[in-house]
Write an enzyme that holds these catalytic residues in place. Structure first.
Site, PDB file in Angstrom:
ATOM      1  N   TYR A   1       0.871  -1.190   0.000  1.00 51.87           N
ATOM      2  CA  TYR A   1       0.000   0.000   0.000  1.00 51.87           C
ATOM      3  C   TYR A   1       0.898   1.226   0.000  1.00 51.87           C
ATOM      4  O   TYR A   1       1.832   1.318   0.800  1.00 51.87           O
ATOM      5  CB  TYR A   1      -0.877   0.012   1.261  1.00 51.87           C
ATOM      6  CG  TYR A   1      -1.681   1.295   1.393  1.00 51.87           C
ATOM      7  CD1 TYR A   1      -3.016   1.352   1.010  1.00 51.87           C
ATOM      8  CD2 TYR A   1      -1.082   2.465   1.885  1.00 51.87           C
ATOM      9  CE1 TYR A   1      -3.731   2.524   1.093  1.00 51.87           C
ATOM     10  CE2 TYR A   1      -1.800   3.651   1.970  1.00 51.87           C
ATOM     11  CZ  TYR A   1      -3.109   3.673   1.581  1.00 51.87           C
ATOM     12  OH  TYR A   1      -3.826   4.836   1.654  1.00 51.87           O
TER      13      TYR A   1
ATOM     14  N   GLU B   1      -3.829   7.159  -3.691  1.00 53.02           N
ATOM     15  CA  GLU B   1      -3.618   5.875  -3.039  1.00 53.02           C
ATOM     16  C   GLU B   1      -3.419   4.797  -4.083  1.00 53.02           C
ATOM     17  O   GLU B   1      -4.136   4.792  -5.089  1.00 53.02           O
ATOM     18  CB  GLU B   1      -4.917   5.515  -2.310  1.00 53.02           C
ATOM     19  CG  GLU B   1      -4.828   5.360  -0.852  1.00 53.02           C
ATOM     20  CD  GLU B   1      -6.186   4.942  -0.285  1.00 53.02           C
ATOM     21  OE1 GLU B   1      -6.444   5.319   0.842  1.00 53.02           O
ATOM     22  OE2 GLU B   1      -6.969   4.247  -0.963  1.00 53.02           O
TER      23      GLU B   1
END
Ligand code: GDP
Ligand code: MN
Length: 377
Positions: free
Chosen positions: A101, A185
């Site tokens: 991530y 993101e």
């Protein structure tokens, strides 16, 4: 202003972040053809502006073009957490060795940006952060300095990501700063079995203040769950925010409108909205504003509070009179005019003598009257 995954990917690609080949379609037939172009086996992904699609059945592997068509047919029209699927993206599948991530967000409290990274990507980062806070690294990024090569390496290293992810961290920072984004993101950012670093999923939230120069994303970038009255007001260029009270409010100047909300609340009523007409007290702005406010079923009375300055009260009064020609007034309208040309403005409204228009010369008095009329309705 959230972007769809396929739009976010487009930005990533433009800034040099590698993404798998993909196509967006809105029918099963088109899905079959696209799957063929992509090599047959594809991942079918619902295009909705919400995370957790995987768990909700919005991300599926299809073995061949026929299966892709079938999966697309099932997904199109599906509801995922209240979002209807209107398009699916077909992507070349990749064999992943690891999922990470990475993202940047604005930390309003600290007044800076945060790099967020984790070696445990794939699942929702909020979940990882809640269960294993140590697995998520947060590092402030000085907006002046940005993400230098050194900073990118530091972020990757402290999150336990391989050093090959550092260039992605730098490019993702460019996406944030050069594309008017408040949040970017990538989850997951993957290392494939053949050693490539690819962004498999992306989320980008653009700054609403930059809407005027972000036309390329079209109306699609607008929040599909926004208030319909706010959307209508925005389309008319009105500075309107809906609240849940019963006294509709129109004023000129944000400060005056804010204090009008307070004074109405002080009278024991609840404001139904914020609407600042600024210097634009034309008949059209007044009519548009009244129409939006009157179509809110919660509104029981409307208060127009104007302090004439550059826009004089007689111009505002003319605007109201003209607006009443096209807008069917269904609720009492309390008008307080003060400042430049107030007497002339009041005379114009007196002459119109509309049975539902009440004039009160003080702000307190006008708010009290509007509150009483709302209460009596
Ligand atoms: P989300 O659930 O809305 O975050 O959707 P994602 O696009 O992140 O997909 C969910 C999960 O599906 C990802 O975390 C991956 O594990 C997996 N996934 C998506 N695309 C691919 C792919 O091309 N190859 C592989 N192996 N996994 C994928
Ligand atoms: Mn994801």
């Amino acid at each position: 202003m959230d972007l769809y995954e396929h739009q976010a990917r487009q930005l990533f690609a433009e800034h040099g972040i590698a993404v798998p080949r993909a196509e967006v379609v809105d029918s099963a037939d088109a899905a079959e053809r696209a799957a063929r172009r992509l090599g047959g086996r594809v991942v079918v992904k619902a295009q909705v502006k919400t995370g957790g699609r995987g768990k909700a059945g919005g991300v599926k592997l299809a073995a061949d073009p026929a299966a892709a068509a079938l999966t697309a047919r099932q997904m199109l029209g599906m509801d995922i957490k209240g979002h209807r699927v209107r398009a699916v993206m077909l992507a070349e599948p990749v064999d992943t060795a690891a999922e990470f991530y990475v993202g940047y967000a604005l930390d309003r409290a600290a007044g800076t940006f945060l790099a967020i990274a984790s070696a445990e990507g794939g699942t929702e980062i909020e979940e990882v952060a809640a269960n294993r806070p140590d697995a998520v690294t947060r590092m402030p990024v000085d907006p002046e300095e940005g993400v230098t090569e050194e900073r990118a390496r530091e972020i990757a290293e402290s999150a336990g990501l391989p050093p090959e992810t550092a260039p992605v961290l730098r490019r993702l920072w460019q996406v944030l700063t050069r594309e008017d984004a408040l949040l970017v993101e990538v989850n997951p950012l993957v290392r494939t079995v053949d050693g490539r670093i690819l962004a498999l999923d992306g989320k980008v939230t653009l700054d609403g203040n930059a809407r005027f120069r972000q036309h390329r994303w079209g109306a699609e970038a607008d929040d599909p769950h926004g208030d319909p009255l706010e959307a209508e007001a925005a389309a008319k260029g009105l500075n309107y925010v809906r609240l849940d009270g019963e006294v509709g409010i129109i004023g000129n100047g944000a400060g005056l409108v804010m204090s009008t909300l307070d004074v109405v609340a002080g009278c024991g009523a609840r404001p139904a909205n914020f609407l600042d007409i600024g210097g634009g007290a034309s008949a059209r702005v007044m009519a548009d504003g009244l129409r939006v406010i009157l179509s809110d079923p919660g509104v029981k009375s409307v208060l127009v509070n104007v302090f004439g300055g550059i826009t004089a009260c007689d111009v505002v009064a003319d605007g109201i009179v003209q607006a009443l020609e096209t807008v069917q007034l269904t609720k009492p309208l309390v008008v307080r005019l003060d400042g430049n040309n107030a007497a002339r403005g009041r005379a114009i409204l007196d002459a119109r003598a509309h049975p539902l228009v009440h004039q009160v010369t003080t702000m307190d008095g006008a708010a009290r009257r509007a509150a009483q009329l709302a209460d009596a309705a």
